[in-house]
Design an enzyme around this catalytic site. Sequence first.
Site, PDB file in Angstrom:
ATOM      1  N   HIS A   1      -0.965  -2.532  -7.017  1.00  0.00           N
ATOM      2  CA  HIS A   1      -1.703  -2.199  -5.791  1.00  0.00           C
ATOM      3  C   HIS A   1      -3.213  -2.255  -6.047  1.00  0.00           C
ATOM      4  CE1 HIS A   1      -2.690   1.032  -2.539  1.00  0.00           C
ATOM      5  NE2 HIS A   1      -2.885  -0.189  -2.077  1.00  0.00           N
TER       6      HIS A   1
ATOM      7  N   SER B   1       0.815  -1.215   0.000  1.00  0.00           N
ATOM      8  CA  SER B   1       0.000   0.000   0.000  1.00  0.00           C
ATOM      9  C   SER B   1       0.840   1.252   0.000  1.00  0.00           C
ATOM     10  CB  SER B   1      -0.797   0.094   1.302  1.00  0.00           C
ATOM     11  OG  SER B   1      -1.568  -1.000   1.510  1.00  0.00           O
TER      12      SER B   1
HETATM   13  C1  LIG Z   1      -5.548   0.673   2.084  1.00  0.00           C
HETATM   14  C2  LIG Z   1      -5.164   0.596   0.669  1.00  0.00           C
HETATM   15  O1  LIG Z   1      -4.000   0.361   0.371  1.00  0.00           O
HETATM   16  C3  LIG Z   1      -6.063   0.874  -0.459  1.00  0.00           C
HETATM   17  C4  LIG Z   1      -7.504   0.570  -0.251  1.00  0.00           C
HETATM   18  O2  LIG Z   1      -7.960  -0.456  -0.626  1.00  0.00           O
HETATM   19  S1  LIG Z   1      -8.372   1.751   0.537  1.00  0.00           S
HETATM   20  C5  LIG Z   1     -10.015   1.125   0.550  1.00  0.00           C
HETATM   21  C6  LIG Z   1     -10.687   1.352  -0.782  1.00  0.00           C
HETATM   22  N1  LIG Z   1     -12.030   0.890  -0.677  1.00  0.00           N
HETATM   23  C7  LIG Z   1     -13.042   1.697  -0.332  1.00  0.00           C
HETATM   24  O3  LIG Z   1     -12.863   2.891  -0.167  1.00  0.00           O
HETATM   25  C8  LIG Z   1     -14.360   1.018  -0.152  1.00  0.00           C
HETATM   26  C9  LIG Z   1     -15.440   1.977   0.251  1.00  0.00           C
HETATM   27  N2  LIG Z   1     -16.682   1.265   0.367  1.00  0.00           N
HETATM   28  C10 LIG Z   1     -17.439   0.942  -0.730  1.00  0.00           C
HETATM   29  O4  LIG Z   1     -17.107   1.259  -1.871  1.00  0.00           O
HETATM   30  C11 LIG Z   1     -18.702   0.188  -0.462  1.00  0.00           C
HETATM   31  O5  LIG Z   1     -19.092   0.405   0.860  1.00  0.00           O
HETATM   32  C12 LIG Z   1     -18.590  -1.360  -0.739  1.00  0.00           C
HETATM   33  C13 LIG Z   1     -18.305  -1.594  -2.222  1.00  0.00           C
HETATM   34  C14 LIG Z   1     -17.488  -1.999   0.083  1.00  0.00           C
HETATM   35  C15 LIG Z   1     -19.898  -2.004  -0.341  1.00  0.00           C
HETATM   36  O6  LIG Z   1     -20.877  -1.417  -1.092  1.00  0.00           O
HETATM   37  P1  LIG Z   1     -22.369  -1.187  -0.536  1.00  0.00           P
HETATM   38  O7  LIG Z   1     -23.167  -0.688  -1.666  1.00  0.00           O
HETATM   39  O8  LIG Z   1     -22.272  -0.411   0.711  1.00  0.00           O
HETATM   40  O9  LIG Z   1     -22.821  -2.610  -0.038  1.00  0.00           O
HETATM   41  P2  LIG Z   1     -23.418  -3.818  -0.831  1.00  0.00           P
HETATM   42  O10 LIG Z   1     -24.632  -3.415  -1.627  1.00  0.00           O
HETATM   43  O11 LIG Z   1     -23.569  -4.884   0.195  1.00  0.00           O
HETATM   44  O12 LIG Z   1     -22.270  -4.235  -1.833  1.00  0.00           O
HETATM   45  C16 LIG Z   1     -22.140  -3.794  -3.173  1.00  0.00           C
HETATM   46  C17 LIG Z   1     -21.471  -4.910  -3.939  1.00  0.00           C
HETATM   47  O13 LIG Z   1     -20.151  -5.142  -3.396  1.00  0.00           O
HETATM   48  C18 LIG Z   1     -20.035  -6.510  -2.975  1.00  0.00           C
HETATM   49  N3  LIG Z   1     -19.220  -6.533  -1.746  1.00  0.00           N
HETATM   50  C19 LIG Z   1     -19.447  -5.818  -0.625  1.00  0.00           C
HETATM   51  N4  LIG Z   1     -18.477  -6.084   0.271  1.00  0.00           N
HETATM   52  C20 LIG Z   1     -17.650  -6.980  -0.305  1.00  0.00           C
HETATM   53  C21 LIG Z   1     -16.472  -7.637   0.120  1.00  0.00           C
HETATM   54  N5  LIG Z   1     -15.917  -7.402   1.328  1.00  0.00           N
HETATM   55  N6  LIG Z   1     -15.878  -8.485  -0.728  1.00  0.00           N
HETATM   56  C22 LIG Z   1     -16.385  -8.708  -1.956  1.00  0.00           C
HETATM   57  N7  LIG Z   1     -17.503  -8.117  -2.413  1.00  0.00           N
HETATM   58  C23 LIG Z   1     -18.119  -7.268  -1.598  1.00  0.00           C
HETATM   59  C24 LIG Z   1     -21.445  -6.981  -2.709  1.00  0.00           C
HETATM   60  O14 LIG Z   1     -21.536  -8.377  -2.842  1.00  0.00           O
HETATM   61  C25 LIG Z   1     -22.218  -6.253  -3.790  1.00  0.00           C
HETATM   62  O15 LIG Z   1     -22.049  -6.938  -5.023  1.00  0.00           O
HETATM   63  P3  LIG Z   1     -23.183  -6.911  -6.158  1.00  0.00           P
HETATM   64  O16 LIG Z   1     -23.283  -5.500  -6.631  1.00  0.00           O
HETATM   65  O17 LIG Z   1     -22.632  -7.840  -7.174  1.00  0.00           O
HETATM   66  O18 LIG Z   1     -24.435  -7.399  -5.498  1.00  0.00           O
HETATM   67  N1  LIG Z   2      -6.356  -3.997   3.790  1.00  0.00           N
HETATM   68  C1  LIG Z   2      -6.454  -3.222   2.737  1.00  0.00           C
HETATM   69  O1  LIG Z   2      -7.456  -2.501   2.563  1.00  0.00           O
HETATM   70  C2  LIG Z   2      -5.359  -3.188   1.737  1.00  0.00           C
HETATM   71  C3  LIG Z   2      -4.146  -3.768   1.999  1.00  0.00           C
HETATM   72  N2  LIG Z   2      -3.155  -3.729   1.052  1.00  0.00           N
HETATM   73  C4  LIG Z   2      -1.863  -4.340   1.326  1.00  0.00           C
HETATM   74  O2  LIG Z   2      -1.997  -5.740   1.131  1.00  0.00           O
HETATM   75  C5  LIG Z   2      -1.107  -6.430   2.021  1.00  0.00           C
HETATM   76  C6  LIG Z   2      -1.918  -7.437   2.848  1.00  0.00           C
HETATM   77  O3  LIG Z   2      -2.946  -6.750   3.543  1.00  0.00           O
HETATM   78  P1  LIG Z   2      -4.226  -7.508   4.079  1.00  0.00           P
HETATM   79  O4  LIG Z   2      -4.607  -8.593   3.143  1.00  0.00           O
HETATM   80  O5  LIG Z   2      -5.191  -6.471   4.450  1.00  0.00           O
HETATM   81  O6  LIG Z   2      -3.628  -8.153   5.410  1.00  0.00           O
HETATM   82  P2  LIG Z   2      -4.141  -9.446   6.216  1.00  0.00           P
HETATM   83  O7  LIG Z   2      -3.625  -9.264   7.592  1.00  0.00           O
HETATM   84  O8  LIG Z   2      -5.593  -9.656   5.976  1.00  0.00           O
HETATM   85  O9  LIG Z   2      -3.392 -10.648   5.490  1.00  0.00           O
HETATM   86  C7  LIG Z   2      -2.007 -10.815   5.419  1.00  0.00           C
HETATM   87  C8  LIG Z   2      -1.760 -12.309   5.330  1.00  0.00           C
HETATM   88  O10 LIG Z   2      -0.387 -12.541   5.016  1.00  0.00           O
HETATM   89  C9  LIG Z   2       0.068 -13.561   5.893  1.00  0.00           C
HETATM   90  N3  LIG Z   2       1.515 -13.482   6.068  1.00  0.00           N
HETATM   91  C10 LIG Z   2       2.209 -12.685   6.915  1.00  0.00           C
HETATM   92  N4  LIG Z   2       3.534 -12.908   6.769  1.00  0.00           N
HETATM   93  C11 LIG Z   2       3.650 -13.875   5.818  1.00  0.00           C
HETATM   94  C12 LIG Z   2       4.750 -14.540   5.233  1.00  0.00           C
HETATM   95  N5  LIG Z   2       6.002 -14.267   5.610  1.00  0.00           N
HETATM   96  N6  LIG Z   2       4.505 -15.470   4.278  1.00  0.00           N
HETATM   97  C13 LIG Z   2       3.247 -15.761   3.886  1.00  0.00           C
HETATM   98  N7  LIG Z   2       2.173 -15.161   4.413  1.00  0.00           N
HETATM   99  C14 LIG Z   2       2.363 -14.234   5.367  1.00  0.00           C
HETATM  100  C15 LIG Z   2      -0.683 -13.329   7.176  1.00  0.00           C
HETATM  101  O11 LIG Z   2      -0.627 -14.454   8.012  1.00  0.00           O
HETATM  102  P3  LIG Z   2      -0.539 -14.211   9.640  1.00  0.00           P
HETATM  103  O12 LIG Z   2      -1.855 -13.631  10.017  1.00  0.00           O
HETATM  104  O13 LIG Z   2      -0.288 -15.584  10.138  1.00  0.00           O
HETATM  105  O14 LIG Z   2       0.613 -13.276   9.863  1.00  0.00           O
HETATM  106  C16 LIG Z   2      -2.082 -13.021   6.638  1.00  0.00           C
HETATM  107  O15 LIG Z   2      -2.817 -14.192   6.374  1.00  0.00           O
HETATM  108  C17 LIG Z   2      -0.398  -5.359   2.848  1.00  0.00           C
HETATM  109  O16 LIG Z   2       0.808  -5.043   2.209  1.00  0.00           O
HETATM  110  C18 LIG Z   2      -1.368  -4.191   2.754  1.00  0.00           C
HETATM  111  O17 LIG Z   2      -0.740  -2.962   2.934  1.00  0.00           O
HETATM  112  C19 LIG Z   2      -3.342  -3.163  -0.178  1.00  0.00           C
HETATM  113  C20 LIG Z   2      -4.549  -2.613  -0.494  1.00  0.00           C
HETATM  114  C21 LIG Z   2      -5.640  -2.534   0.445  1.00  0.00           C
END
Ligand SMILES: CC(=O)CC(=O)SCCNC(=O)CCNC(=O)[C@H](O)C(C)(C)COP(=O)(O)OP(=O)(O)OC[C@H]1O[C@@H](n2cnc3c(N)ncnc32)[C@H](O)[C@@H]1OP(=O)(O)O
Ligand SMILES: NC(=O)C1=CN([C@@H]2O[C@H](COP(=O)(O)OP(=O)(O)OC[C@H]3O[C@@H](n4cnc5c(N)ncnc54)[C@H](OP(=O)(O)O)[C@@H]3O)[C@@H](O)[C@H]2O)C=CC1
Length: 284
Positions: free
Chosen positions: A141, A120
């Site tokens: 990503h 990320s």
């Molecule tokens: C941290 C990082 O490095 C980067 C990141 O990823 S940051 C996070 C980026 N993501 C966001 O910002 C998500 C923000 N949230 C959303 O867009 C919405 O709340 C959401 C898409 C998660 C859910 O949408 P919603 O309209 O509130 O709920 P809902 O109607 O139940 O779901 C919409 C669709 O998404 C699907 N869905 C919801 N949650 C899901 C999940 N966890 N996994 C897979 N599918 C999912 C549902 O099945 C539904 O699919 P259909 O349209 O095919 O029926």
């Molecule tokens: N969460 C998010 O919204 C997003 C996350 N990311 C990135 O994706 C990556 C994973 O995040 P996320 O899936 O949320 O994290 P989770 O904690 O859900 O999953 C990480 C998984 O990796 C496993 N793991 C840790 N160390 C090792 C290793 N050495 N070898 C194999 N498996 C290992 C963990 O096992 P254990 O629990 O046993 O340690 C766990 O099952 C991170 O780099 C995160 O920044 C990117 C986009 C969005």
Amino acid sequence: MEWKRVSVIGAGQMGSGIAQVAAQAGYQVVLLDTTEEQVQAGVKRIADLLARNVEKGKLSAEEREGILDRIATTTQLEEAAQEADLVIEAVVEKLEVKAEIFRRLDQCCPNHTILASNTSSLPITEIAAATKRPEQVIGMHFMNPVPVMKLVEVIRGLATSEDVFRLVVAAAERMGKTPVEVNDYPGFVSNRILMPMINEAIYAVYEGVATPEAIDQVMKLGMNHPMGPLTLADFIGLDTCLYIMETLHEGFGDSKYRPCPLLRKYVKAGWLGRKSGRGFYQYS
Ligand SMILES: CC(=O)CC(=O)SCCNC(=O)CCNC(=O)[C@H](O)C(C)(C)COP(=O)(O)OP(=O)(O)OC[C@H]1O[C@@H](n2cnc3c(N)ncnc32)[C@H](O)[C@@H]1OP(=O)(O)O
Ligand SMILES: NC(=O)C1=CN([C@@H]2O[C@H](COP(=O)(O)OP(=O)(O)OC[C@H]3O[C@@H](n4cnc5c(N)ncnc54)[C@H](OP(=O)(O)O)[C@@H]3O)[C@@H](O)[C@H]2O)C=CC1
């Protein structure tokens, strides 16, 4: 060259989502985690989501079976590496853990294999430096939830070749995603912008400006965000949020990125959000 095999390292919420969209795109997938329980939890997440899609009439039962049949599992890195055309790493957001995995992958993968990280925020160039093939290392990503969100940020390291960039863009498109190229700076674009907003929302809780519910409502109803920032933080994982803020803070050396002490406290308490059952909200 036509790619057939994609290995995904880490079967957490992101790794299982990436394995799902890769298998849906027709790739033969190997999904790896450290223990059999973790791998099976990842496969169950995929199987449940696909079952819901069958119920909704978006997928046939045969298609579901086909997708699940294309996902093999392992806990042995050598097994995941040995035939992969593309490896996508999605383990914990810690540079030392990722660098060690890339070092080992470099040793066990065929020469042509491309190594991508779903990091990320961490520097792709530094992850690539752990290998002897930095030109074949790239950032891929995905966003959470992977099966729903369209974006894949594609990040070139300093040495990433043009061919590797093009192949990865094509693979992201085959998985139904829209790749966007960004440069290798802390947090790239997505988390440089998103995570300070989430951190600020946590400061607002910390300073008693409003309750988590009120803050989320303000951003949902006032700004039309699909989730409020604290619900989103719980959804992403508070550990991941903290590691991203630390990368921004260290990478830019600017105090505006300092992680909120309340975020640190929650992570130290094991309140990691939805995945641990408790964060800003409770889930069980
Ligand atoms: C941290 C990082 O490095 C980067 C990141 O990823 S940051 C996070 C980026 N993501 C966001 O910002 C998500 C923000 N949230 C959303 O867009 C919405 O709340 C959401 C898409 C998660 C859910 O949408 P919603 O309209 O509130 O709920 P809902 O109607 O139940 O779901 C919409 C669709 O998404 C699907 N869905 C919801 N949650 C899901 C999940 N966890 N996994 C897979 N599918 C999912 C549902 O099945 C539904 O699919 P259909 O349209 O095919 O029926
Ligand atoms: N969460 C998010 O919204 C997003 C996350 N990311 C990135 O994706 C990556 C994973 O995040 P996320 O899936 O949320 O994290 P989770 O904690 O859900 O999953 C990480 C998984 O990796 C496993 N793991 C840790 N160390 C090792 C290793 N050495 N070898 C194999 N498996 C290992 C963990 O096992 P254990 O629990 O046993 O340690 C766990 O099952 C991170 O780099 C995160 O920044 C990117 C986009 C969005």
